[in-house]
Design an enzyme around this catalytic site. Structure first.
Site, short mmCIF file in Angstrom:
data_model
loop_
_atom_site.label_atom_id
_atom_site.label_comp_id
_atom_site.label_asym_id
_atom_site.label_seq_id
_atom_site.Cartn_x
_atom_site.Cartn_y
_atom_site.Cartn_z
CD GLN A 273 40.55 44.00 31.76
OE1 GLN A 273 39.98 44.43 31.74
NE2 GLN A 273 41.43 42.38 32.23
CD GLU A 274 38.52 45.43 39.25
OE1 GLU A 274 38.05 43.93 39.45
OE2 GLU A 274 39.41 45.77 39.42
CB SER A 275 32.13 42.87 37.42
OG SER A 275 31.55 44.25 36.53
CE1 TYR A 381 41.63 45.29 37.16
CE2 TYR A 381 43.01 47.31 37.64
CZ TYR A 381 41.99 46.37 37.60
OH TYR A 381 41.43 47.09 38.15
#
Length: 399
Positions: A273-275, A381
């Site tokens: 999800q982040e990168s 998220y």
């Protein structure tokens, strides 16, 4: 002024939406709801209408107006059957039936979720509730609510995944990929057949994976199989699942997750999800690397972990970023007594905000907290990471 000068304009819609958001953040739900409701009442099929209808329904539920909320949840299914908020409406209708002591009706809603929306966030919650031991049920199960007739059936996943043996361009693409000429290989594969068949997307994603461009592999397959969360695992070839949910740096990730008593599948989902597994990622806010750490956070963690001569550029080294990022997330999990949903919300929005939401929210349980997160980005998220962690566990349970 807008009501007078431009009542049917997008500016009017935006003003209503902003007003609703402002009062929602102030927790003045009784004032927020009419602003949200006016948007879909003015324009039933507007871009924002499904979402603001859901916000109206949810805030009505939060105000304790149960019957009004039940009606609005059902309206969500009937009026906006294709909206992303349908799964939430089904889940909370099931929860309300449970609260009423009507377990058979609750299971009707939960079965709909787990059957047609198999691995969506709310379907995973429903599956847990259906597995809670209960007493024996008597009598015939209740019929499906009429609103179910409006809901679209999940599309069957594509089945043309095998690379044609006689396609010259596809063969050339594979040779180029073997020579590490990845961009040429992708271009050749994309020209191999008109209409972008599934095998083309699968092959392109595999080339991107070999290149280490996991984000491009994931995005390629999201377009090719948009409904993959509703599919059963055997309905889609395993290489496709593995491109959608990759595990680069897995040995290091498992090591650092284990050192911090974290579930490696959850950490992998967080990184996705982040990168999307890009170790060189730098956000507009200067968050860096796989787990998107700010240099100031990295510096503090490096000091805590006695990593000498630390510099912010080391956050772009996968091994260092995983060491520091898992420790950072562990601190957040500990802060919230092991409740990962709170920790994920804090990872995205900050601990101060999450502490404030918890203190002033009076939530019945953690699911109600997640649904009530006032920042849409943070709410989605948390739900996405919890949903994706389940897929990682299903795919890689034995490793």
């Amino acid at each position: 002024q807008l009501r007078t000068l431009a009542p049917d304009s997008q500016w009017m819609t935006d003003a209503l939406f902003s007003a609703g958001n402002m009062y929602m953040l102030r927790r003045d739900y009784a004032v927020a709801v009419p602003f949200y409701a006016e948007i879909y009442q003015r324009q039933k099929n507007g871009t924002l209408s499904p979402y603001v209808h859901w916000k109206t329904a949810w805030l009505t539920y939060r105000m304790g107006k149960r019957e009004d909320a039940r009606r609005l949840f059902q309206e969500q299914l009937e009026i906006y059957p294709g909206s992303p908020e349908v799964t939430a409406a089904l889940y909370w209708l099931g929860r309300m039936a449970e609260d009423d002591g009507n377990k058979p009706l609750a299971d009707v809603y939960f079965r709909k979720l787990t059957g047609d929306y198999r691995y969506f966030y709310h379907a995973n919650l429903a599956r847990v509730r259906m597995n809670v031991p209960r007493g024996p049920e008597t009598g015939e199960p209740p019929p499906n609510p009429p609103a179910f007739e409006k809901l679209p059936r999940p599309a069957a996943p594509p089945h043309e995944w095998e690379l044609p043996a006689d396609n010259i361009r596809a063969q050339k693409a594979q040779l180029l990929a073997n020579a590490a000429l990845y961009e040429f290989a992708v271009a050749e594969m994309q020209a191999a057949s008109p209409g972008s068949p599934p095998w083309e997307a699968k092959s392109v994603a595999e080339i991107y994976g070999e290149q280490g461009s996991y984000i491009r592999a994931i995005e390629t397959l999201k377009r090719a199989v948009p409904g993959y969360f509703a599919a059963e695992i055997p309905q889609i070839p395993r290489p496709v699942w593995e491109s959608l949910f990759p595990r680069p740096f897995w040995d290091e990730l498992k090591r650092d997750a284990s050192a911090n008593q974290l579930d490696p599948h959850l950490v992998a989902s967080l990184i996705r999800q982040e990168s999307e597994f890009n170790p060189s990622a730098i956000s507009p806010a200067n968050a860096m690397g796989l787990m998107q750490l700010l240099p100031s956070v990295g510096k503090g963690l490096a000091k805590e972990m006695k990593i000498k001569h630390f510099s912010p550029d080391e956050l772009l080294v996968a091994n260092t970023n995983l060491q520091l990022g898992t420790r950072y997330f562990k601190h957040m999990v500990d802060h919230y007594d092991g409740h990962v949903e709170y920790a994920l919300a804090a990872y995205n929005a900050g601990e101060d905000r999450v502490d404030d939401w918890r203190k002033n929210g009076q939530f019945k349980d953690i699911e109600e907290f997640v649904e009530s997160i006032p920042f849409r980005e943070t709410r989605e998220y948390v739900q996405a990471i919890m949903r994706n962690a389940m897929i990682y566990k299903l795919l890689y349970a034995k490793s």
